[in-house]
Design a protein around this motif. Structure first.
Motif, PDB file in Angstrom:
ATOM      1  N   SER A 170     -11.150   8.009   3.120  1.00 57.08           N
ATOM      2  CA  SER A 170     -11.981   9.130   3.542  1.00 57.08           C
ATOM      3  C   SER A 170     -11.265   9.718   4.747  1.00 57.08           C
ATOM      4  O   SER A 170     -10.038   9.540   4.863  1.00 57.08           O
ATOM      5  N   GLY A 171     -11.937  10.386   5.615  1.00 63.80           N
ATOM      6  CA  GLY A 171     -11.260  10.930   6.786  1.00 63.80           C
ATOM      7  C   GLY A 171     -12.218  11.729   7.631  1.00 63.80           C
ATOM      8  O   GLY A 171     -13.217  12.259   7.130  1.00 63.80           O
ATOM      9  N   ILE A 172     -11.919  11.757   8.903  1.00 68.64           N
ATOM     10  CA  ILE A 172     -12.708  12.543   9.849  1.00 68.64           C
ATOM     11  C   ILE A 172     -11.830  13.698  10.293  1.00 68.64           C
ATOM     12  O   ILE A 172     -10.798  13.485  10.938  1.00 68.64           O
ATOM     13  N   PHE A 173     -12.216  14.886   9.890  1.00 70.31           N
ATOM     14  CA  PHE A 173     -11.429  16.078  10.244  1.00 70.31           C
ATOM     15  C   PHE A 173     -12.049  16.733  11.473  1.00 70.31           C
ATOM     16  O   PHE A 173     -13.172  17.247  11.411  1.00 70.31           O
ATOM     17  N   LEU A 174     -11.295  16.706  12.575  1.00 72.82           N
ATOM     18  CA  LEU A 174     -11.741  17.410  13.774  1.00 72.82           C
ATOM     19  C   LEU A 174     -11.523  18.899  13.550  1.00 72.82           C
ATOM     20  O   LEU A 174     -10.458  19.306  13.039  1.00 72.82           O
ATOM     21  N   GLN A 175     -12.521  19.680  13.893  1.00 73.62           N
ATOM     22  CA  GLN A 175     -12.441  21.146  13.726  1.00 73.62           C
ATOM     23  C   GLN A 175     -12.031  21.517  12.301  1.00 73.62           C
ATOM     24  O   GLN A 175     -11.342  22.525  12.080  1.00 73.62           O
ATOM     25  N   GLU A 176     -12.441  20.702  11.333  1.00 75.45           N
ATOM     26  CA  GLU A 176     -12.219  20.949   9.893  1.00 75.45           C
ATOM     27  C   GLU A 176     -10.745  20.981   9.477  1.00 75.45           C
ATOM     28  O   GLU A 176     -10.438  21.342   8.344  1.00 75.45           O
ATOM     29  N   ARG A 177      -9.844  20.620  10.400  1.00 79.81           N
ATOM     30  CA  ARG A 177      -8.412  20.813  10.123  1.00 79.81           C
ATOM     31  C   ARG A 177      -7.527  19.602  10.376  1.00 79.81           C
ATOM     32  O   ARG A 177      -6.459  19.495   9.783  1.00 79.81           O
ATOM     33  N   TYR A 178      -7.950  18.751  11.291  1.00 75.95           N
ATOM     34  CA  TYR A 178      -7.050  17.717  11.801  1.00 75.95           C
ATOM     35  C   TYR A 178      -7.633  16.357  11.436  1.00 75.95           C
ATOM     36  O   TYR A 178      -8.682  15.958  11.969  1.00 75.95           O
ATOM     37  N   GLU A 179      -6.949  15.630  10.535  1.00 77.06           N
ATOM     38  CA  GLU A 179      -7.545  14.413   9.978  1.00 77.06           C
ATOM     39  C   GLU A 179      -7.165  13.139  10.729  1.00 77.06           C
ATOM     40  O   GLU A 179      -5.988  12.791  10.845  1.00 77.06           O
ATOM     41  N   LEU A 180      -8.200  12.438  11.183  1.00 80.30           N
ATOM     42  CA  LEU A 180      -8.073  11.046  11.606  1.00 80.30           C
ATOM     43  C   LEU A 180      -8.393  10.231  10.355  1.00 80.30           C
ATOM     44  O   LEU A 180      -9.517  10.291   9.836  1.00 80.30           O
TER      45      LEU A 180
END
Ligand code: MG
Length: 257
Positions: A133-143
């Motif tokens: 899965s992933g956490i996208f900061l500002q819908e663009r940058y994936e942790l």
């Protein structure tokens, strides 16, 4: 240095004291009548930092709670509308094929806490197909969120990585089926009015309390293929990725910085 020794030093070195050459010696509240040696001169009493309540295991009192185990009203489907993921037993779980979800609210600089869990069944799933899965900061940058417990993949794509940009400092992963936590400090990129990059995004991440990203500078938007680059944007929602795996989330809160 004790008070008595301090007094002795004063007597032994009167010339040095006068010349200010013993300035490094400890200063005490009763350091004499010289106002320059008043310890209160370096004390700051106002303003006073705001008080934040920090209940054990809960969100700080000044946080925006994005998921408390039941309520998903802070979120919407990627394409708009109702959240297509399942909510049960205090967890929000990806429904494979349903696409991702994003917060209704937009964010810029934040502190973010997210707990996540990858599926306990791993047979038949390897590399990027295991608990992705992933956490996208500002819908663009994936942790990246991934089961990285005995699951080799490219290092800049494992859990705790900034996908395809920065591998984690260490692998702090727990076994599949166990809850894990990310604590994130995110500094949004800044763009000039004309669109040029003023300062890139930066991220610090603790994975299960262990530092895995230390003020990492991002080269741009997350890309699956090719080099990342920036395109100007403003504050934007958080986005959680659907990548076929039944990854669960709980206890998600954010503090705007
Ligand atoms: Mg991912």
């Amino acid at each position: 240095m004790g008070d008595r020794l301090m007094d002795r030093t004063r007597r032994i070195n009167p010339l040095l004291m006068a010349a200010g050459m013993l300035a490094a010696a400890p200063v005490f509240a009763h350091a004499g009548s010289d106002p320059a040696r008043d310890p209160a001169k370096t004390e700051v009493w106002t303003p006073v930092p705001a008080s934040v309540a920090t209940p054990e295991g809960g969100a700080p009192s000044d946080a925006i709670v994005l998921f408390d185990g039941k309520d998903v009203s802070a979120w919407e489907a990627e394409q708009g509308g109702r959240v297509p993921w399942s909510v049960a037993d205090g967890a929000l779980t990806v429904v494979p094929g349903s696409k991702g979800i994003r917060t209704r609210q937009s964010f810029c600089d934040i502190q973010l806490h997210v707990e996540w869990r990858t599926p306990v069944v791993t047979a038949g799933f390897e590399g990027q197909d295991r608990g992705n899965s992933g956490i996208f900061l500002q819908e663009r940058y994936e942790l990246q969120v991934l089961d990285s417990d005995n699951n080799p993949t490219y290092a800049n794509g494992q859990a705790g990585s900034i996908y395809k940009q920065a591998m984690p400092l260490v692998n702090a992963s727990r076994a599949p089926g166990q809850w894990q936590a990310y604590d994130i400090v995110w500094k949004a990129p800044r763009f000039a009015k004309g669109g040029g990059l003023i300062s890139p995004a930066r991220i610090t991440v603790l994975h299960n309390g262990v530092l895995v990203q230390d003020d990492t500078v991002l080269a741009g938007k997350t890309e699956y293929i090719g080099a990342p680059s920036y395109a100007p944007h403003g504050c934007a929602p958080l986005y959680l990725q659907e990548h076929d795996a039944k990854v669960s989330y709980r206890n998600i809160w954010v503090r705007e910085l």
